[in-house]
Design an enzyme around this catalytic site. Structure first.
Site, PDB file in Angstrom:
ATOM      1  N   LYS A 149       0.980  -1.208   0.000  1.00 47.41           N
ATOM      2  CA  LYS A 149      -0.064   0.067  -0.125  1.00 47.41           C
ATOM      3  C   LYS A 149       0.886   1.269  -0.098  1.00 47.41           C
ATOM      4  O   LYS A 149       1.093   1.957   0.923  1.00 47.41           O
ATOM      5  CB  LYS A 149      -0.917   0.105   1.232  1.00 47.41           C
ATOM      6  CG  LYS A 149      -2.252   0.790   1.002  1.00 47.41           C
ATOM      7  CD  LYS A 149      -3.260   0.287   1.908  1.00 47.41           C
ATOM      8  CE  LYS A 149      -4.330   1.297   1.681  1.00 47.41           C
ATOM      9  NZ  LYS A 149      -5.069   1.780   0.371  1.00 47.41           N
ATOM     10  N   GLU A 182      -8.604  -4.370 -10.482  1.00 51.47           N
ATOM     11  CA  GLU A 182      -9.071  -3.780  -9.332  1.00 51.47           C
ATOM     12  C   GLU A 182      -9.312  -2.346  -9.813  1.00 51.47           C
ATOM     13  O   GLU A 182      -8.845  -1.510 -10.815  1.00 51.47           O
ATOM     14  CB  GLU A 182      -8.275  -3.693  -7.781  1.00 51.47           C
ATOM     15  CG  GLU A 182      -6.866  -3.068  -8.063  1.00 51.47           C
ATOM     16  CD  GLU A 182      -6.179  -3.372  -6.781  1.00 51.47           C
ATOM     17  OE1 GLU A 182      -6.632  -3.386  -5.531  1.00 51.47           O
ATOM     18  OE2 GLU A 182      -4.711  -2.930  -6.940  1.00 51.47           O
ATOM     19  N   LEU A 206      -4.208  -5.057  -4.629  1.00 49.90           N
ATOM     20  CA  LEU A 206      -4.137  -4.935  -3.025  1.00 49.90           C
ATOM     21  C   LEU A 206      -5.099  -6.160  -2.635  1.00 49.90           C
ATOM     22  O   LEU A 206      -6.326  -6.228  -2.811  1.00 49.90           O
ATOM     23  CB  LEU A 206      -4.491  -3.342  -2.689  1.00 49.90           C
ATOM     24  CG  LEU A 206      -4.215  -3.356  -1.154  1.00 49.90           C
ATOM     25  CD1 LEU A 206      -2.738  -3.185  -0.891  1.00 49.90           C
ATOM     26  CD2 LEU A 206      -4.944  -2.056  -0.589  1.00 49.90           C
TER      27      LEU A 206
HETATM   28  N1  PDD Z   1      -7.902   2.209  -0.451  1.00 44.91           N
HETATM   29  N2  PDD Z   1      -7.088  -1.488  -3.951  1.00 44.91           N
HETATM   30  C1  PDD Z   1      -6.578  -0.416  -3.672  1.00 44.91           C
HETATM   31  C2  PDD Z   1      -5.561   0.165  -4.823  1.00 44.91           C
HETATM   32  C3  PDD Z   1      -6.824   0.372  -2.485  1.00 44.91           C
HETATM   33  O1  PDD Z   1      -6.288   1.585  -2.406  1.00 44.91           O
HETATM   34  C4  PDD Z   1      -7.661  -0.011  -1.584  1.00 44.91           C
HETATM   35  C5  PDD Z   1      -8.017   0.903  -0.207  1.00 44.91           C
HETATM   36  C6  PDD Z   1      -8.435  -1.231  -1.780  1.00 44.91           C
HETATM   37  C7  PDD Z   1      -9.269  -1.839  -0.688  1.00 44.91           C
HETATM   38  O2  PDD Z   1      -8.667  -1.976   0.421  1.00 44.91           O
HETATM   39  P1  PDD Z   1      -9.565  -1.868   1.992  1.00 44.91           P
HETATM   40  O3  PDD Z   1     -10.565  -2.903   1.971  1.00 44.91           O
HETATM   41  O4  PDD Z   1      -8.485  -2.635   2.941  1.00 44.91           O
HETATM   42  O5  PDD Z   1      -9.711  -0.557   2.344  1.00 44.91           O
HETATM   43  C8  PDD Z   1      -8.226  -1.977  -2.913  1.00 44.91           C
HETATM   44  C9  PDD Z   1      -8.341   2.985   0.435  1.00 44.91           C
HETATM   45  C10 PDD Z   1      -9.567   3.092   1.284  1.00 44.91           C
HETATM   46  C11 PDD Z   1      -7.532   4.362   0.260  1.00 44.91           C
HETATM   47  O6  PDD Z   1      -6.830   4.555  -0.507  1.00 44.91           O
HETATM   48  O7  PDD Z   1      -7.938   5.477   0.767  1.00 44.91           O
END
Ligand code: PDD
Length: 289
Positions: A149, A182, A206
């Site tokens: 991330k 995604e 991710l």
């Molecule tokens: N984003 N894929 C990507 C590229 C992301 O940046 C995120 C999360 C997800 C979903 O992950 P999760 O369910 O753990 O939030 C998938 C967060 C919300 C953000 O960028 O603020």
């Protein structure tokens, strides 16, 4: 808003970092976005686990333990008296001379930014949103692994710009080989003939905390889940239902893909049932504590 910066809580105007910070110079950093319900951080352990994994995969030495990070997150929330919020923690390589060697930065920069948040507009959940499959491909796992991330977000931003030009709410990125990966800030699912389908993690996405919870919820309700096979964008066009998942969205229905209606053009029954189940099983307990 009060911000956590390297151990201190400071007013937003004083939360400043150097232009020599490698987060600024190179996008050299990692982050997590967490959701706060009723003053409590949702699934904090899962987020911290991923945060430490991102740190390991980028050789970033986290100078804090999980417990210390948890403390800092709550301290920031309390300083702002926030009960419904999202909170972003970010660590960059830190201040250092220009150059790529991480050894130039002796100390990482740690920032926590909270924001009051009560969820996305209800209308989105009632009507569903539109997505566009964009030309920009998701980073290849052997280049910059989407499992990390990373604050380095240009891949996602270029995809977002493309989807904005198409008036879509979110962009869906494909892998280099043309398989659905995604969104720019979310994972994607679809339903076809009663089966819940989502891309496998090894394709280069991710591993969303919400994605994992939705899979577990679906399985506990005896819904068939398929997450081993990759699929092309046409599978989305032919889906009965489609939705996005993320920490801020929870489960967001998608009713149009590239302008094409999904199902009957309204949020599907399985999507609505999963959203209700998600809120009852995972979110509601935070309001009983
Ligand atoms: N984003 N894929 C990507 C590229 C992301 O940046 C995120 C999360 C997800 C979903 O992950 P999760 O369910 O753990 O939030 C998938 C967060 C919300 C953000 O960028 O603020």
């Amino acid at each position: 808003m009060k911000i956590y910066l390297n151990g201190k809580i400071v007013p937003q105007e004083k939360a400043l970092i150097s232009v020599f910070d490698h987060g600024f110079l190179y996008g050299d950093g990692i982050y997590e976005t967490l959701r706060v319900y009723n003053g409590q951080i949702f699934k904090i352990k899962d987020h911290l686990k991923r945060f430490f994994q991102s740190a390991r995969m980028t050789s970033l030495n986290l100078p804090m333990t999980e417990a210390e990070i948890e403390n800092a997150l709550y301290k920031t929330l309390q300083a702002n008296k926030l009960k419904e919020a999202y909170i972003r923690i970010q660590i960059t390589r830190g201040y250092g001379e220009i150059g790529l060697d991480p050894a130039l930065c002796p100390k990482p920069t740690i920032v926590i930014i909270p924001k009051e948040f009560h969820g996305h507009p209800e209308e989105f959940y009632q009507k569903g949103v539109s997505v566009a499959v964009v030309n920009i491909r998701r980073n290849h796992p052997l280049a910059l692994n989407p499992k990390i991330k990373a604050t380095n977000f240009l891949n996602n931003i270029l995809a977002k710009i493309e989807s904005l030009k198409k008036n879509a709410y979110e962009a869906i990125m494909l892998t280099i080989d043309g398989y659905v990966a995604e969104g720019t800030i979310c994972n994607i699912f679809f339903v076809r003939q009663g089966v819940l389908i989502t891309p496998p993690t090894n394709i280069g996405i991710l591993e969303g905390v919400t994605r994992d919870l939705v899979i577990r919820l679906a399985k506990s309700k005896y819904l068939r889940v398929m997450m081993e096979n990759s699929f092309k964008k046409e599978a989305l066009y032919n889906a009965d239902e489609c939705f996005l998942t993320s920490t801020t969205m929870e489960i967001m229905p998608v009713t149009r893909v590239d302008g094409k209606k999904i199902g009957n053009g309204k949020p599907g029954a399985t999507t609505k049932w999963l959203l209700k189940g998600f809120r009852e099983k995972y979110v509601a307990p935070y309001y009983k504590k």
